[in-house]
Design a protein around this motif. Sequence first.
Motif, PDB file in Angstrom:
ATOM      1  N   GLU A 218     -32.456   8.713   8.719  1.00  0.00           N
ATOM      2  CA  GLU A 218     -33.474   8.248   9.313  1.00  0.00           C
ATOM      3  C   GLU A 218     -34.658   8.594   8.271  1.00  0.00           C
ATOM      4  OE1 GLU A 218     -32.318   8.048  13.769  1.00  0.00           O
ATOM      5  OE2 GLU A 218     -33.671   9.650  12.767  1.00  0.00           O
ATOM      6  N   GLU A 219     -34.698   9.933   7.936  1.00  0.00           N
ATOM      7  CA  GLU A 219     -35.755  10.564   6.967  1.00  0.00           C
ATOM      8  C   GLU A 219     -35.801   9.841   5.804  1.00  0.00           C
ATOM      9  OE1 GLU A 219     -36.221  14.751   7.705  1.00  0.00           O
ATOM     10  OE2 GLU A 219     -37.576  14.740   5.818  1.00  0.00           O
TER      11      GLU A 219
ATOM     12  N   ALA B  86     -36.991   6.250   5.451  1.00  0.00           N
ATOM     13  CA  ALA B  86     -38.166   5.941   5.705  1.00  0.00           C
ATOM     14  C   ALA B  86     -38.939   5.779   4.288  1.00  0.00           C
ATOM     15  CB  ALA B  86     -38.853   7.351   6.285  1.00  0.00           C
TER      16      ALA B  86
ATOM     17  N   VAL C 247     -31.332  15.526   3.962  1.00  0.00           N
ATOM     18  CA  VAL C 247     -32.174  15.120   5.188  1.00  0.00           C
ATOM     19  C   VAL C 247     -31.358  14.189   5.904  1.00  0.00           C
ATOM     20  CG1 VAL C 247     -34.329  15.663   3.802  1.00  0.00           C
ATOM     21  CG2 VAL C 247     -33.108  13.437   3.684  1.00  0.00           C
TER      22      VAL C 247
END
Lengths: 363, 279
Positions: A113-114, A117, A110
Amino acid sequence: MGAGRGKPRALPTRPQYRASAEGGSGADPGGEAGPAWSGVGGAGDVSRPRVSGRRTGSCGLLPLPPTTAPNGSSGPSRDSVEWEGRSLLKALIKKAALGGEQVHILGCEVSEEEFRAGFDSSINSRLVYYDLFRDPLNWAQTGEALPGGPLGALQAMCERTDPGPVTVALDSLSWLLLRLPCAALCQALCAMSRQHACRGGGPAAEQLCVLGLLHRELHGPGPMGALSSLAQAEVTLSGTAGQASAHMLRRRPRQRPTLETLWFSVLPDLSLDLQGGPPLESQPHPDPHTPQVDPASHLTFNLHLSKREREAKDSLTLPFQFSSEKQQALLRPGPSPATSRIFYEPDAFDDLDPEDPDGDLDV
Amino acid sequence: MFPELNNLLNTTPDRAEQGKLTLLCDANTDGSFLVHHFLSFYLKANCKVCFVALIQSFSHYNIVGQKLGVSLTVARECGQLVFLEGLKSSVDVFFRAQAEPHPLQFLRSVSLQPSPEVHAWEANAENLQPLYEFVREALKPVDDGEAAWRCPVLLVDDLSVLLSLGMGAVAVLDFIHYCRATVCWERKGNIVALVHDSGDTEDEENNILLNGLSHQSHLILRAEGLATGFCRDVHGQLRILWRTPSQPTTQRDWSLTYQYKIQDKSVSFFAKGMSPAVL
């Protein structure tokens, strides 16, 4: 450093552990020195079991009570499509970061950023992220890709870890295993622990904990077994009735492997919530609002029994059922033979031999 | 698009989500109706669509699209739709100079190399980088500053045929990986891909592809044939699985199952066992 004083120990069933243990301190002959893969058996150090993501993923190591023996090695967390393991991996990373360790993450599946998060900013600042998601194979030719491809990134990561407790998270081992030969990956993982042990100072100071996420459906038993043998703990994720469970298999040196099941959930702030046992509602309840339909109604024949008929049916004894009455009747001496007689009228064609056919038998 | 399926997925063309990978999967039945649904859905949602169509011709999709209310010809002419017709352009690969890049040039450049482990020749196909470059170029944002289309969408029909054409499962996974990085993450678009599930446990490449994509998907639509065989009134069963690949949710991944019947211009969905024909 244990380099000078490490003498070859007795060969264990897992030579990898030994090979990496030679760099560790030999001060405690009973304990294991700390390379990443072997258990670190110092008093008071709490190593987190590594979760290797083999089949199902779940890392239940961090929440274990401190009385459990610390292990330094990590295990794969194995997850499946229905029960994903990345949130558990992130929960363990958060715990490591809160414990003051440096955390290095190799992100392949991924985007950064993901992955970041859900972590708050203080934790995010402690995470060192190596991004293999954007351009792992250098197709863009921009020069920003990590050199050496996936293997080079893995090796570079272990070179950059500072001495001290370190957690390395691999998201995911499956991604690496599909693109690298299994042997190369296993060697890189062992080298990581060896290098980290050689770099550090005291015995229990350096602990390298490697957490890896594996998707169990993607690999055959061979690579899974290879990674299993390297790991000190494997966490397999599954669940029932909406509740996730983690089956943890821990292998400690010179001890029997233990299997434990934990029920857990990962909260939105990435903290782990352990439940004691399986969920209470293990069976689906029928909807109370749907009326129970009686299938014997609206028929042209009668299937119901009246009270008298039901009593007669219950009191009926079946002819071939061996009940206590029958048993008593058999045990009691039978009535006189006069009650059962056979009447036989021979006709003209019958040949009655008065002799006893069994006369020659010595009975 | 099928309004009933929109209701099941709780989405409309105006409120389409972005940055998602949707995996379509069919087992023992034909799941191409889902491809037609998403094609017309995203065209109606005013998105720029790049359609890599390797199975059928343009006119096939156009005819079905007209039944669903979109015209692919008009969309292609005004630039909303970039259509790669695999059947037609695969022939071009062999008739153009080798130096020119072509999205399907992997068809030509399957080379044989000795494998060191086994003393035999094994095919070593190239990767799908030219196809990825084609997609990236097709979905490049327009430079005039004003976004004419809502978000880029990549539609692939289907990925299993790439395995049959000689690509390895990891090469196809790499292609989707790069498409995700570009389309989903960088440009906040969506990807919809169809993969066949042959149900054959010996087809390891297909299983790796299917499972690998399942782990990356946000939504999985799985069309299955009925376990009891063919039926005139119920054509199959659709399982919908919503996933959150990296966010923890208090509720586990959510799944629904419906049965469907394909009609001339629509598909009707109903709960299991509740087909109007048997009630």
